[in-house]
Design an enzyme around this catalytic site. Sequence first.
Site, PDB file in Angstrom:
ATOM      1  N   ASP A  67       0.817  -1.214   0.000  1.00 14.81           N
ATOM      2  CA  ASP A  67       0.000   0.000   0.000  1.00 14.81           C
ATOM      3  C   ASP A  67       0.853   1.268   0.000  1.00 14.81           C
ATOM      4  O   ASP A  67       2.079   1.219   0.203  1.00 14.81           O
ATOM      5  CB  ASP A  67      -0.967   0.009   1.198  1.00 14.81           C
ATOM      6  CG  ASP A  67      -0.350  -0.551   2.473  1.00 14.81           C
ATOM      7  OD1 ASP A  67       0.882  -0.521   2.599  1.00 14.81           O
ATOM      8  OD2 ASP A  67      -1.109  -1.018   3.328  1.00 14.81           O
ATOM      9  N   ASN A 136      -7.672  -2.457  14.134  1.00 12.95           N
ATOM     10  CA  ASN A 136      -9.058  -2.741  13.734  1.00 12.95           C
ATOM     11  C   ASN A 136      -9.136  -3.973  12.823  1.00 12.95           C
ATOM     12  O   ASN A 136     -10.151  -4.205  12.189  1.00 12.95           O
ATOM     13  CB  ASN A 136      -9.663  -1.517  13.035  1.00 12.95           C
ATOM     14  CG  ASN A 136      -8.944  -1.176  11.737  1.00 12.95           C
ATOM     15  OD1 ASN A 136      -8.036  -1.888  11.306  1.00 12.95           O
ATOM     16  ND2 ASN A 136      -9.353  -0.095  11.098  1.00 12.95           N
ATOM     17  N   HIS A 138      -7.375  -4.557  10.093  1.00 16.68           N
ATOM     18  CA  HIS A 138      -7.099  -4.409   8.660  1.00 16.68           C
ATOM     19  C   HIS A 138      -5.821  -5.140   8.258  1.00 16.68           C
ATOM     20  O   HIS A 138      -4.904  -5.308   9.060  1.00 16.68           O
ATOM     21  CB  HIS A 138      -7.084  -2.928   8.216  1.00 16.68           C
ATOM     22  CG  HIS A 138      -5.913  -2.122   8.672  1.00 16.68           C
ATOM     23  ND1 HIS A 138      -6.002  -0.777   8.953  1.00 16.68           N
ATOM     24  CD2 HIS A 138      -4.602  -2.435   8.885  1.00 16.68           C
ATOM     25  CE1 HIS A 138      -4.826  -0.318   9.298  1.00 16.68           C
ATOM     26  NE2 HIS A 138      -3.951  -1.306   9.269  1.00 16.68           N
ATOM     27  N   GLU A 143      -9.917  -1.821   5.169  1.00 11.88           N
ATOM     28  CA  GLU A 143     -10.526  -1.407   6.427  1.00 11.88           C
ATOM     29  C   GLU A 143     -11.811  -2.191   6.692  1.00 11.88           C
ATOM     30  O   GLU A 143     -12.413  -2.747   5.770  1.00 11.88           O
ATOM     31  CB  GLU A 143     -10.831   0.096   6.355  1.00 11.88           C
ATOM     32  CG  GLU A 143      -9.589   0.975   6.206  1.00 11.88           C
ATOM     33  CD  GLU A 143      -8.795   1.152   7.498  1.00 11.88           C
ATOM     34  OE1 GLU A 143      -8.647   0.173   8.266  1.00 11.88           O
ATOM     35  OE2 GLU A 143      -8.303   2.261   7.737  1.00 11.88           O
TER      36      GLU A 143
HETATM   37  C1  F6R Z   1       1.381  -1.544   6.075  1.00 13.88           C
HETATM   38  C2  F6R Z   1       0.051  -2.117   6.168  1.00 13.88           C
HETATM   39  C3  F6R Z   1      -0.748  -2.074   7.419  1.00 13.88           C
HETATM   40  C4  F6R Z   1       0.089  -2.303   8.675  1.00 13.88           C
HETATM   41  C5  F6R Z   1      -0.785  -2.179   9.928  1.00 13.88           C
HETATM   42  C6  F6R Z   1       0.027  -2.333  11.188  1.00 13.88           C
HETATM   43  O1  F6R Z   1       1.919  -1.714   4.787  1.00 13.88           O
HETATM   44  O2  F6R Z   1      -0.419  -2.618   5.199  1.00 13.88           O
HETATM   45  O3  F6R Z   1      -1.781  -3.032   7.355  1.00 13.88           O
HETATM   46  O4  F6R Z   1       0.653  -3.580   8.616  1.00 13.88           O
HETATM   47  O5  F6R Z   1      -1.411  -0.936   9.935  1.00 13.88           O
HETATM   48  O6  F6R Z   1       0.919  -1.274  11.293  1.00 13.88           O
HETATM   49  P1  F6R Z   1       2.057  -1.275  12.408  1.00 13.88           P
HETATM   50  O7  F6R Z   1       2.972  -2.378  12.048  1.00 13.88           O
HETATM   51  O8  F6R Z   1       2.721   0.067  12.271  1.00 13.88           O
HETATM   52  O9  F6R Z   1       1.380  -1.491  13.708  1.00 13.88           O
END
Ligand code: F6R
Length: 245
Positions: A67, A136, A138, A143
């Site tokens: 992403d 959450n 994701h 989302e």
């Molecule tokens: C990042 C991504 C997100 C993160 C998630 C957790 O490329 O796709 O799904 O893996 O938001 O983020 P952290 O690791 O910062 O807690």
Amino acid sequence: MQIHIFRDAQLAGRAAATLIAAQLLRKPDSILGLATGSTPIPAYETLIDMHQTGMLDFSQAVSFNLDEYVGISPEHPCSYHHFMQEQLFAQVNIRPENVHIPDGNAPDLTAAAKAYDAAILQAGGIDLQLLGIGRNGHIGFNEPGEHFVYGCHKVALSQSTIQANRRFFETEADVPRYAVSLGIGSIMQARQVLLVATGSDKAEAVRRALEEDVSPQWQASILRTHPDVVFLLDEAAAGKLRHRP
Ligand code: F6R
């Protein structure tokens, strides 16, 4: 499905790096799906170390990131382009032309998203997809919602994600409201998925993903239907599981 629980985040990351390294040793031209955020940093540090000690070669590897934010430049210190450069790419011998990250500034984001999915297919599909998980639930920036979205798409970030990612930006107002993310279909098509979750703030999302019904309200729950998924957790992220492996 395999679930491994480690003492701490560092060990979970090293385990992820070990599996990525095994994939690259078996198939040097692997197609790797990569993630950003805090979670994969210990894995990337380990991969860098393996490369710098001469054990691991990225020269034939191809990567597709999950992403990118919409509307910030690739040079912005909080962009995922910048993150990947700093945390991994500049320190291993992956070829710049083999690196792919969604373009959050494409004039036509829908067309660019379609082209991104097509490029993954053309490369032969993702061999190993590394994932973190949002508080959450994701994965990528898919989302919570009414549906699972199949392909790469533009996403409105939820308030929970904006707050979680605020720590990387100066103010909450600076956090982009939109991102481009690989869809659930593309993630599910990866031949192997590694999800790393560390820290107590992920414990509820991990429990929902592993122990409640599969639901788009907790997008990571769909991974339970993947034929080859490995969950690498630390004790804190596993803290709410009722059934430990
Ligand atoms: C990042 C991504 C997100 C993160 C998630 C957790 O490329 O796709 O799904 O893996 O938001 O983020 P952290 O690791 O910062 O807690």
